[in-house]
Design a protein around this motif. Sequence first.
Motif, PDB file in Angstrom:
ATOM      1  N   UNK A  42      -6.351  17.401   7.263  1.00 52.87           N
ATOM      2  CA  UNK A  42      -7.432  17.367   6.277  1.00 52.87           C
ATOM      3  C   UNK A  42      -7.598  18.711   5.584  1.00 52.87           C
ATOM      4  N   UNK A  43      -7.568  19.796   6.344  1.00 58.82           N
ATOM      5  CA  UNK A  43      -7.725  21.125   5.749  1.00 58.82           C
ATOM      6  C   UNK A  43      -6.588  21.438   4.779  1.00 58.82           C
ATOM      7  N   UNK A  75     -12.015  14.956   6.917  1.00 52.17           N
ATOM      8  CA  UNK A  75     -11.498  14.225   5.757  1.00 52.17           C
ATOM      9  C   UNK A  75     -12.604  13.978   4.738  1.00 52.17           C
ATOM     10  N   UNK A  76     -13.801  13.681   5.201  1.00 50.00           N
ATOM     11  CA  UNK A  76     -14.914  13.509   4.268  1.00 50.00           C
ATOM     12  C   UNK A  76     -15.161  14.799   3.488  1.00 50.00           C
ATOM     13  N   UNK A  77     -15.013  15.924   4.159  1.00 46.85           N
ATOM     14  CA  UNK A  77     -15.206  17.200   3.486  1.00 46.85           C
ATOM     15  C   UNK A  77     -14.190  17.454   2.383  1.00 46.85           C
ATOM     16  N   UNK A  78     -12.922  17.112   2.635  1.00 45.99           N
ATOM     17  CA  UNK A  78     -11.901  17.401   1.613  1.00 45.99           C
ATOM     18  C   UNK A  78     -12.039  16.482   0.399  1.00 45.99           C
ATOM     19  N   UNK A  79     -12.654  15.317   0.572  1.00 45.38           N
ATOM     20  CA  UNK A  79     -12.841  14.432  -0.583  1.00 45.38           C
ATOM     21  C   UNK A  79     -13.807  15.022  -1.604  1.00 45.38           C
ATOM     22  N   UNK A  80     -14.527  16.073  -1.203  1.00 41.19           N
ATOM     23  CA  UNK A  80     -15.406  16.756  -2.138  1.00 41.19           C
ATOM     24  C   UNK A  80     -14.644  17.690  -3.064  1.00 41.19           C
ATOM     25  N   UNK A  81     -13.453  18.132  -2.653  1.00 40.88           N
ATOM     26  CA  UNK A  81     -12.706  19.115  -3.447  1.00 40.88           C
ATOM     27  C   UNK A  81     -11.353  18.597  -3.918  1.00 40.88           C
ATOM     28  N   UNK A  82     -10.744  17.660  -3.166  1.00 41.45           N
ATOM     29  CA  UNK A  82      -9.427  17.147  -3.548  1.00 41.45           C
ATOM     30  C   UNK A  82      -9.560  16.175  -4.712  1.00 41.45           C
ATOM     31  N   UNK A  83      -8.764  16.353  -5.753  1.00 42.89           N
ATOM     32  CA  UNK A  83      -8.855  15.512  -6.946  1.00 42.89           C
ATOM     33  C   UNK A  83      -7.588  14.710  -7.212  1.00 42.89           C
ATOM     34  N   UNK A  84      -6.647  14.710  -6.255  1.00 43.93           N
ATOM     35  CA  UNK A  84      -5.388  13.984  -6.478  1.00 43.93           C
ATOM     36  C   UNK A  84      -5.230  12.779  -5.564  1.00 43.93           C
ATOM     37  N   UNK A  85      -5.853  12.782  -4.386  1.00 38.88           N
ATOM     38  CA  UNK A  85      -5.668  11.692  -3.426  1.00 38.88           C
ATOM     39  C   UNK A  85      -6.289  10.400  -3.959  1.00 38.88           C
ATOM     40  N   UNK A 143     -18.761   7.824   8.934  1.00 32.80           N
ATOM     41  CA  UNK A 143     -18.772   6.732   7.954  1.00 32.80           C
ATOM     42  C   UNK A 143     -19.824   6.996   6.876  1.00 32.80           C
ATOM     43  N   UNK A 144     -20.999   7.445   7.286  1.00 35.09           N
ATOM     44  CA  UNK A 144     -22.044   7.773   6.318  1.00 35.09           C
ATOM     45  C   UNK A 144     -21.620   8.959   5.457  1.00 35.09           C
ATOM     46  N   UNK A 145     -20.894   9.903   6.053  1.00 33.89           N
ATOM     47  CA  UNK A 145     -20.390  11.046   5.283  1.00 33.89           C
ATOM     48  C   UNK A 145     -19.419  10.583   4.205  1.00 33.89           C
ATOM     49  N   UNK A 146     -18.536   9.652   4.538  1.00 34.62           N
ATOM     50  CA  UNK A 146     -17.609   9.117   3.531  1.00 34.62           C
ATOM     51  C   UNK A 146     -18.373   8.427   2.405  1.00 34.62           C
ATOM     52  N   UNK A 147     -19.354   7.607   2.772  1.00 32.27           N
ATOM     53  CA  UNK A 147     -20.143   6.921   1.749  1.00 32.27           C
ATOM     54  C   UNK A 147     -20.846   7.921   0.839  1.00 32.27           C
ATOM     55  N   UNK A 148     -21.295   9.044   1.416  1.00 29.38           N
ATOM     56  CA  UNK A 148     -22.008  10.055   0.634  1.00 29.38           C
ATOM     57  C   UNK A 148     -21.085  10.761  -0.348  1.00 29.38           C
TER      58      UNK A 148
END
Length: 417
Positions: free
Chosen positions: A132-133, A159-169, A184-189
Amino acid sequence: MTDPSGLLSRYNEACEEVGQDPSPFICKVIDMEREDQMLREKQGKEPTEYMDLNLPGNNYLITETRLTDSDMLPLFHTLKNSTYVQSIDMRYNNIGDEGAKHIAKLLEETVMLRSLNLMCNEIGPEGGRAIANALQTNETLVSLKMNGNKIGNKGGMAFAGILQVNTTLEELDLGDTDQATESVIAFATVLNQNKSLRHFNCNRPLLFSHQEETTVHMARMLKVNKTLTELHLQKYDMRDFGAERLVETLVENLSLRYLDLSCNRITRDGAKHISRLLKRNTPLQILDLGYNRIEDDGAKYIAEALGDFNNSLSHLVITSNQIRGAGLCAIAKSMKSNISLTNVYIWGNDLETPACVSFNDLVESGRLELPNTDVQPYVVDGVVYLSELSHGIRRHYYWTPFYGPDVEDQKSKSILM
């Protein structure tokens, strides 16, 4: 390294550098690609520009051993600057946290890799966090499949954290990875703001509450998310309350095409709410309600919506829902007026004679083709019965054929994860 021969030479050099014997499995796969390229040249075809490095450990036709952590270091040195390999499939191997760290380094340095499949290995929370990192700086990876690795809540939070910065996945599969309510709540957020992810699988989290908080958060996310097209919510202990919350927000969602609600506790009341969604004729094309308990009444609600209002749904899965003849006949009848519905899966219900006759009529008339359903009619002593066909909607999710016509089908179809 723009051809298999150069890739094989670099791999042997990398093994020599780290003082390790080359893996016969990896060498054989690369050599097979080299032979394919030579055959293309003899046939007068252009050589392929890229290579898909397929190393599934369950391919008994090629290997009897599986890749381990020690195989990842030379593979990292081989591929870190490669512009030839664009995807790697290493599912069903014995890769653990140490191997995951080398894979993470590869993701940090790769200039080409677009797809990575690590399904069903032995990666834990530490390895999950490392991968994830690495995605914080990676700008090439489009698809990542981690399902079956027990990365747990800590790995999920990473993984929820990287979805805040990753723009290609665009595709992330974390099914069966022991996610908890928190992750799960983190992903939804984070998916409220993420604008790149299109396919998300978070099946079978480990939930210890019956209040459906995770479903409610996913529903709120779907109200504002405008990019997600595929969402899998299997085994969420979802009941009719959760189904209603999803419908309330999905009527305003114009992006979701595939919704998987299988293996939950949705009954006829939940099916009634879902029929309201179908009546609104949203862009939803694939609906999986398998292994719930909608029964006859629920099937009739859905059939009414499909027959009179909906012209967008193409795939419907209602396997093992305790549906009897009346409900299945209603679904069959709706297909006569609904021209968009092409795939229907009904095995596991009570296939009474009227239902068998109705689906036999659909097959004989050509309205329902056998590759698009999981039942096949046959007649014994003048009575119509239905037998099971292995044509599930996610037929090749956990396994992929290595030869035969299904191989070509897999290459040409990419609508499912």
